[in-house]
Structures are given as C-alpha cells and as structure tokens.
Design a protein around this motif. Structure first.
Motif, PDB file in Angstrom:
ATOM      1  N   GLN A 186       0.845  -1.199   0.000  1.00  0.00           N
ATOM      2  CA  GLN A 186       0.000   0.000   0.000  1.00  0.00           C
ATOM      3  C   GLN A 186       0.879   1.248   0.000  1.00  0.00           C
ATOM      4  O   GLN A 186       0.601   2.174  -0.757  1.00  0.00           O
ATOM      5  N   LEU A 187       1.913   1.208   0.850  1.00  0.00           N
ATOM      6  CA  LEU A 187       2.823   2.356   0.898  1.00  0.00           C
ATOM      7  C   LEU A 187       3.553   2.521  -0.435  1.00  0.00           C
ATOM      8  O   LEU A 187       3.744   3.642  -0.928  1.00  0.00           O
ATOM      9  N   ASP A 189       2.434   1.540  -3.361  1.00  0.00           N
ATOM     10  CA  ASP A 189       1.449   2.019  -4.324  1.00  0.00           C
ATOM     11  C   ASP A 189       1.216   3.517  -4.132  1.00  0.00           C
ATOM     12  O   ASP A 189       1.152   4.278  -5.116  1.00  0.00           O
ATOM     13  N   ASP A 190       1.127   3.928  -2.858  1.00  0.00           N
ATOM     14  CA  ASP A 190       0.905   5.347  -2.574  1.00  0.00           C
ATOM     15  C   ASP A 190       2.114   6.169  -3.029  1.00  0.00           C
ATOM     16  O   ASP A 190       1.967   7.235  -3.630  1.00  0.00           O
ATOM     17  N   SER A 193       2.162   6.368  -6.801  1.00  0.00           N
ATOM     18  CA  SER A 193       1.096   7.241  -7.277  1.00  0.00           C
ATOM     19  C   SER A 193       1.495   8.692  -7.064  1.00  0.00           C
ATOM     20  O   SER A 193       1.207   9.544  -7.897  1.00  0.00           O
ATOM     21  N   GLN A 194       2.160   9.043  -6.017  1.00  0.00           N
ATOM     22  CA  GLN A 194       2.548  10.424  -5.752  1.00  0.00           C
ATOM     23  C   GLN A 194       3.657  10.831  -6.702  1.00  0.00           C
ATOM     24  O   GLN A 194       3.706  11.983  -7.120  1.00  0.00           O
TER      25      GLN A 194
END
Length: 197
Positions: A186-187, A189-190, A193-194
């Motif tokens: 998740q981290l 992916d985050d 994405s950023q």
C-alpha cells in the motif's frame, strides 16, 4: 499330670514330710508347677520319662508346652467351677488337642484360634494367601497402569493444547506478516502514485 511328667503335681517327699493338715493346705492353696515346667526341671529323670513315652526329653517338653499344660491346669484348678464339669468334658478337650483344634482350657483369644486354624488348614491357608497376594499384586499393577494411562492422557491433552496454541500463534504471526506486506504494498502504491502524479 503323672501321665505327662512321670511324677505327681506336688513332690512326694514334700507331702510325706508334711503333716496331714499341711498336706491339705498345700493341695488346697499351692498351685502346682505346669507340667512342662516340671519336665524341664526333672534333669536326667526327664530322659527316662521321655523314653517310657517313646520320645526324647526335648520333644516331650515341646508337646506338653501349650495346650496340654492348659488342659492339665484346668483339670487341677483350685476353683471347682473352673475345672472340667466331667470326665467327658476333659476327654473332649483332649480330643480337641489330638485333632489340633483350639482347646477350651486355653484362654480365649483370636490369635490362638487363628494359629490353630492355620495349623489345621495349612494348605488351604497357603493357597488362599497366594491368591490374595496375587489379587493385591494385580490390583496394584492395574492401579499403576491406570495412573500411567491417566498421566499419558493428561500429557496428550496438554500437548494438544500446546499444538493448538502454537497453530494459533502461527496464524497470528502469518496474519501480521500479511498485514505488514499489505501495508508495504500500500505504501509502495501510494509512493508510486505520488511520484507519478
């Protein structure tokens, strides 16, 4: 008394030397020694007495000690009420002695009667004792086996509980690891994405 010892309950020379009144007093008041005691004090005469009875002095003494002593003492008792009621009663006690049964002249006791019973029924008592010992050993063995089986069951239950706890810990650790991996993804992916955005 004379049949067993070869002498009278009171020494003949003592009675002869005493006057008539003293003789009566001795007979009424003085207790004669037990037949076995008299035999043991006869010295060399005991051998002659034993020979006349086709035995030796030691064996004669052993046979007279105990029941025959009691039978003779009861027949000579100073108190008329404690003597045998008749010659037939005396004869029955002698027959009991010969049959190795408890004589009535002997003071009553459980131990005495038990000894007589055991001596009459030696084989049956031995077999019964062996059976009883076997039962005790079997019961002890069974009890020991049951205790060991119960301990083994408890150990199995404890081991099963520990295994369940270990599986639960493993599940918890796997779940935590999956959660950590999921957070990590998740981290990532985050973070991805950023950077793109």
């Amino acid at each position: 008394y004379e049949l067993l010892t070869g002498t009278t309950p009171f020494q003949k020379h003592e009675l002869v030397n005493a006057g008539f009144d003293e003789q009566r007093r001795m007979i009424r008041e003085c207790e004669p020694p037990r037949a076995s005691v008299r035999i043991s004090t006869l010295g060399e005469t005991a051998t002659a007495v034993a020979d006349a009875r086709k035995t030796d002095a030691k064996r004669l003494l052993e046979r007279v000690q105990g029941d025959l002593d009691w039978v003779v003492l009861k027949s000579l008792d100073k108190d008329r009420t404690r003597r045998y009621e008749s010659a037939a009663g005396f004869g029955r006690d002698v027959a009991r002695y010969l049959a190795n049964e408890a004589v009535l002249a002997h003071p009553p006791s459980v131990a005495y009667r038990a000894r007589k019973f055991v001596s009459r029924h030696r084989l049956q008592v031995t077999v019964g004792s062996l059976l009883l010992a076997s039962l005790v050993v079997a019961a002890a063995g069974t009890s020991f086996g049951l205790v060991r089986a119960e301990q083994a069951r408890k150990d199995a239950v404890d081991n099963q509980r520990l295994a369940v706890e270990a599986r639960q810990k493993e599940k918890n650790q796997r779940r935590r690891a999956e959660e950590v991996i999921e957070r990590t993804f998740q981290l990532l992916d985050d973070a991805t994405s950023q950077e793109m955005g």
